[in-house]
Design a protein around this motif. Structure first.
Motif, PDB file in Angstrom:
ATOM      1  N   UNK A  85       3.027   0.493  -8.573  1.00  0.00           N
ATOM      2  CA  UNK A  85       1.816   0.683  -7.705  1.00  0.00           C
ATOM      3  C   UNK A  85       1.553  -0.744  -7.133  1.00  0.00           C
ATOM      4  N   UNK A  86       1.694  -1.820  -7.701  1.00  0.00           N
ATOM      5  CA  UNK A  86       1.200  -3.070  -7.172  1.00  0.00           C
ATOM      6  C   UNK A  86       2.357  -3.198  -5.879  1.00  0.00           C
ATOM      7  N   UNK A  87       3.687  -3.079  -6.225  1.00  0.00           N
ATOM      8  CA  UNK A  87       4.453  -3.275  -5.051  1.00  0.00           C
ATOM      9  C   UNK A  87       4.222  -2.480  -3.934  1.00  0.00           C
ATOM     10  N   UNK A  88       3.871  -1.286  -4.086  1.00  0.00           N
ATOM     11  CA  UNK A  88       3.641  -0.297  -3.091  1.00  0.00           C
ATOM     12  C   UNK A  88       2.582  -0.679  -2.179  1.00  0.00           C
ATOM     13  N   UNK A 116      14.175  -9.782   6.540  1.00  0.00           N
ATOM     14  CA  UNK A 116      14.080 -10.917   5.547  1.00  0.00           C
ATOM     15  C   UNK A 116      12.892 -11.620   5.512  1.00  0.00           C
ATOM     16  N   UNK A 117      12.429 -11.639   6.460  1.00  0.00           N
ATOM     17  CA  UNK A 117      10.962 -12.833   6.631  1.00  0.00           C
ATOM     18  C   UNK A 117      10.116 -12.159   5.538  1.00  0.00           C
ATOM     19  N   UNK A 118      10.342 -11.234   5.110  1.00  0.00           N
ATOM     20  CA  UNK A 118       9.124 -10.688   4.016  1.00  0.00           C
ATOM     21  C   UNK A 118       9.508 -10.829   2.761  1.00  0.00           C
ATOM     22  N   UNK A 119      10.731 -11.366   2.496  1.00  0.00           N
ATOM     23  CA  UNK A 119      11.128 -11.291   0.939  1.00  0.00           C
ATOM     24  C   UNK A 119      10.554 -12.387   0.147  1.00  0.00           C
ATOM     25  N   UNK A 120      10.081 -13.534   0.710  1.00  0.00           N
ATOM     26  CA  UNK A 120       9.304 -14.349  -0.151  1.00  0.00           C
ATOM     27  C   UNK A 120       8.228 -14.053  -0.623  1.00  0.00           C
ATOM     28  N   UNK A 121       7.479 -13.060   0.202  1.00  0.00           N
ATOM     29  CA  UNK A 121       6.020 -12.529  -0.113  1.00  0.00           C
ATOM     30  C   UNK A 121       6.364 -11.894  -1.447  1.00  0.00           C
ATOM     31  N   UNK A 133       6.199 -10.706  -7.357  1.00  0.00           N
ATOM     32  CA  UNK A 133       7.247  -9.950  -8.459  1.00  0.00           C
ATOM     33  C   UNK A 133       8.500 -10.671  -8.742  1.00  0.00           C
ATOM     34  N   UNK A 134       8.510 -11.636  -9.220  1.00  0.00           N
ATOM     35  CA  UNK A 134       9.719 -12.630  -9.546  1.00  0.00           C
ATOM     36  C   UNK A 134      10.458 -11.952 -10.526  1.00  0.00           C
ATOM     37  N   UNK A 180      15.197  -2.664  -4.577  1.00  0.00           N
ATOM     38  CA  UNK A 180      14.262  -3.423  -5.573  1.00  0.00           C
ATOM     39  C   UNK A 180      14.405  -2.617  -6.910  1.00  0.00           C
ATOM     40  N   UNK A 181      14.778  -3.150  -7.856  1.00  0.00           N
ATOM     41  CA  UNK A 181      15.001  -2.673  -9.194  1.00  0.00           C
ATOM     42  C   UNK A 181      14.408  -3.249 -10.443  1.00  0.00           C
ATOM     43  N   UNK A 182      13.890  -2.540 -11.124  1.00  0.00           N
ATOM     44  CA  UNK A 182      13.302  -3.325 -12.585  1.00  0.00           C
ATOM     45  C   UNK A 182      14.157  -4.346 -13.354  1.00  0.00           C
ATOM     46  N   UNK A 183      15.421  -4.139 -13.154  1.00  0.00           N
ATOM     47  CA  UNK A 183      16.455  -5.174 -13.434  1.00  0.00           C
ATOM     48  C   UNK A 183      17.832  -4.616 -12.714  1.00  0.00           C
TER      49      UNK A 183
END
Length: 259
Positions: A91-94, A153-158, A163-164, A178-181
């Motif tokens: 939910x947070x990622x979306x 790629x410019x959005x990747x750091x965000x 969500x590290x 993007x995966x949980x692991x």
């Protein structure tokens, strides 16, 4: 004695040069199945993609499948393994994606959908990949194995900052997995092996891509196609011929499985 075989799809069973599944390989797999060897698909494609790619309309009944690069494993009419995203993370990622005008594909164990209509980044991605368009839906907290974020790629750091703990794989200029692991085909294979009570010596895997090396986590015999990447060949127990040269059949004959 080999009891199970696991096959990658793209450039292993399906030849992109000839745009077809290799008929001799399919014929050989049917023969092995009649001898009592179980056969499984093992691909980075999620189930919906396998279905749309006609993997289940090849004239044989697969004994199961491992999808989304090992995130899920299905056999004997049920899932024996799922590696799922925490709904709070989903939910947070979306929400963060929408706040930045980005769209994404949500992958569930059986289906896929997108969070918004096509945008410029999706159209750039579509120039290289010809996947059918998925329906637009809102995420409501159901099971999902990961996302495909259409973004440069410019959005990747965000997203990495917020969500590290998630796993990321940028495989295209405008696409980020993007995966949980980090998913592994070997995990899915290991779950199937455990379910049937087989040991690692009783299975063999076939593949051509770097993700396929992970098959070795679940089995002891890994065959690289002749068209495989050098790193894959170096990790293989046997290197067969190219997919268009019936490499699968060549390997099966080499190991005496078709005798």
């Amino acid at each position: 004695m080999i009891k199970a075989l696991f096959f990658d799809v793209d450039n292993t069973l399906y030849c992109w040069k000839e745009h077809r599944f290799m008929p001799e390989a399919l014929k050989a797999i049917k023969k092995l199945q009649k001898k009592g060897i179980k056969v499984f698909l093992c691909t980075a494609r999620p189930y919906d993609s396998m279905k749309r790619f006609h993997c289940f309309n090849l004239g044989l009944e697969w004994d199961g499948w491992i999808g989304s690069a090992g995130a899920v494993a299905f056999t004997d009419g049920k899932f024996v393994f799922k590696e799922l995203m925490d709904p709070k993370d989903a939910k947070g990622f979306i929400r963060l994606a929408k706040e930045n005008g980005l769209m994404m594909e949500v992958v569930t164990p059986r289906s896929r959908y997108v969070t918004d209509e096509r945008n410029e980044y999706y159209f750039e991605f579509e120039k290289y990949f010809e996947e059918p368009w998925c329906p637009v839906k809102d995420y409501k907290g159901g099971q999902c194995t990961g996302f495909l974020l259409y973004s440069p790629e410019k959005f990747d750091p965000l997203f990495l900052e917020r969500f590290p703990h998630l796993a990321y794989d940028r495989f295209h200029e405008f696409a980020l997995d993007v995966m949980p692991v980090r998913h592994s085909k070997g995990k899915g294979i290991a779950a199937v092996m455990k379910y049937y009570g087989w040991n690692k010596d009783e299975a063999m895997g076939f593949g051509d891509g770097e993700q396929d090396i992970a098959m070795k986590e679940g089995l002891n015999q890994f065959v690289a196609m002749g068209n495989a990447l050098p790193i894959v060949k170096n990790a293989a127990d046997f290197v067969t011929k190219n997919v268009e040269e019936d490499g699968v059949v060549h390997a099966l004959n080499h190991f005496g499985l078709l005798d």
